[in-house]
Design an enzyme around this catalytic site. Structure first.
Site, mmCIF file in Angstrom:
data_model
loop_
_atom_site.group_PDB
_atom_site.id
_atom_site.type_symbol
_atom_site.label_atom_id
_atom_site.label_comp_id
_atom_site.label_asym_id
_atom_site.label_seq_id
_atom_site.Cartn_x
_atom_site.Cartn_y
_atom_site.Cartn_z
ATOM 1 N N LYS A 61 1.030 -0.909 -0.088
ATOM 2 C CA LYS A 61 0.061 0.193 0.019
ATOM 3 C C LYS A 61 0.611 1.165 -0.481
ATOM 4 C CE LYS A 61 -4.308 -1.481 0.598
ATOM 5 N NZ LYS A 61 -5.351 -0.760 -0.815
ATOM 6 N N SER A 86 -8.636 -0.151 6.317
ATOM 7 C CA SER A 86 -8.647 -0.648 7.478
ATOM 8 C C SER A 86 -7.308 -1.552 8.340
ATOM 9 C CB SER A 86 -9.467 -2.475 7.400
ATOM 10 O OG SER A 86 -8.115 -2.967 6.833
ATOM 11 N N GLU A 212 -9.514 -14.073 -3.852
ATOM 12 C CA GLU A 212 -9.953 -13.863 -2.750
ATOM 13 C C GLU A 212 -10.877 -14.577 -2.206
ATOM 14 O OE1 GLU A 212 -13.848 -10.267 -4.653
ATOM 15 O OE2 GLU A 212 -13.934 -11.734 -5.525
ATOM 16 N N GLY A 216 -15.846 -13.068 0.765
ATOM 17 C CA GLY A 216 -15.535 -11.616 0.062
ATOM 18 C C GLY A 216 -15.341 -11.891 -1.283
ATOM 19 N N ASP A 218 -16.862 -10.458 -3.568
ATOM 20 C CA ASP A 218 -17.675 -9.690 -4.808
ATOM 21 C C ASP A 218 -16.916 -9.095 -6.111
ATOM 22 O OD1 ASP A 218 -15.695 -8.371 -2.618
ATOM 23 O OD2 ASP A 218 -15.528 -6.895 -3.389
ATOM 24 N N SER A 312 1.183 -9.836 -0.505
ATOM 25 C CA SER A 312 0.623 -8.369 -0.368
ATOM 26 C C SER A 312 1.219 -7.748 0.767
ATOM 27 C CB SER A 312 -0.589 -8.060 -0.667
ATOM 28 O OG SER A 312 -1.537 -9.118 0.313
#
Length: 345
Positions: A61, A86, A212, A216, A218, A312
């Site tokens: 990130k 989060s 995923e 979750g 989506d 990640s």
């Protein structure tokens, strides 16, 4: 507006990713690529793990956050930035703001991991909390931006953020050369959108696979429906992937460039964290282990010869890691399931 029959302009290009990489030189870490003969034998392919758990703030990130904050005007930076997260984007924006001489306000869920909250505070940010299961952080964050005159840095749905995250794949491919497949965790979609942009531009035949948590799904549902689908806020150990929907910008890239999205269970994520610790000697957080989990459990299908996978992040404290991975010597859930299948149970 795109005219009928006209191909829409891409959200992010390879040049954008390369520009982000130039700006991150000497600021972000060029993270290591790990190999493991045990892993290769287990999955039947050469696997190259891009280890963003060694990135600043412990996750990929930082790349996108720094790129986005660095590209603000001097006046915008002077006023400060605001973000919701989060944990990993929270830390990334807080550190980017500090590095670039500005301040950050972060909207975080009340149940965010303590280690991520403490790190965010440690980088000098102000934290505003909310209940992730009862409220939407976006309106709160937008209201703070207007009230205080802050620049809003979204966690994924932002072109500069996407370009920054794409430097993960750019570095990996520069180091190891062409890959047949690239497996990437998916939350809001910024990482896979950036990585797919870089990978497909450099090697159009590479197969890009998103991963995923089952709770979750989506992005997988959105791809199947051909439109954005929203699910209830996922309850999964992979808190960094507990997003109810991909972003509009990220989904537009995913629809165009991602070949497949697969799912892994929380038990498989825990197994992958344990495997990484025992065989690779690295610590991953749950979200950071989902691509590895997909490989270990055959979720990607028949693997080609050379596969890249993104680890990640590694932001998990010792107590939480021990809780997730279980006591030393515990049988991995995947092994138990394999035995039950063999025994016909």
């Amino acid at each position: 507006m795109t005219a009928p029959g006209q191909v829409p302009s891409p959200v992010v290009t390879l040049d954008d990713v390369r520009s982000a990489a130039a700006g991150l030189t000497g600021v972000a870490h060029r993270t290591p690529v790990l190999r493991s003969r045990t892993l290769d034998a287990r999955v039947g392919a050469e696997v190259f793990l891009k280890c963003e758990n060694f990135q600043r703030v412990g996750a990929f990130k930082f790349r996108g956050a720094y790129n986005a904050v660095a590209r603000l005007t001097p006046a915008q930076r002077a006023a400060g930035v605001v973000a919701y997260s989060s944990g990993n984007h929270a830390q990334a924006v807080a550190l980017a703001a500090r590095e670039l001489g500005t301040t950050a306000v972060i909207v975080m869920p009340e149940d965010a991991p303590r280690s991520k909250r403490d790190a965010t505070l440690g980088y000098g940010a102000e934290i505003v909390t909310y209940d992730r299961y009862a409220g939407d952080p976006v309106p709160l964050t937008e209201a703070l931006a207007v009230e205080r005159g802050l620049a809003f840095i979204p966690p994924f749905d932002h072109a500069d953020v996407i370009a920054g995250q794409g430097t993960v794949a750019l570095e990996l491919l520069e180091e190891v050369g062409p890959l047949d497949a690239l497996v990437v965790p998916v939350g809001g979609g910024g990482l896979i959108a950036g990585c797919a942009t870089a990978a497909k531009a450099l090697h159009p035949d590479v197969r890009v696979v998103g991963v995923e948590p089952e709770a979750g799904d989506d992005t997988k549902r959105s791809l199947e429906a051909g439109r954005l689908v929203t699910v209830p806020v996922p309850r999964t150990v992979a808190d960094g992937q507990a997003t109810p929907s991909p972003g509009e910008l990220t989904f537009s890239v995913i629809r165009r460039l991602v070949d497949q999205v697969v799912l892994v269970s929380d038990d498989e994520i825990r197994d992958a964290m344990r495997f990484a610790f025992e065989h690779l000697k690295i610590v991953t957080e749950p979200s950071g282990a989902t691509a590895l989990a997909a490989l270990l459990n055959g979720r990607v299908g028949d693997l080609p010869a050379r596969v890249g996978a993104v680890v990640s992040g590694g932001n998990v404290d010792a107590a939480r890691f021990a809780e997730l991975c279980g006591p030393v010597g515990a049988q991995p859930a995947s092994a138990a399931r394999r035995e039950r299948r063999t025994e016909g149970v």
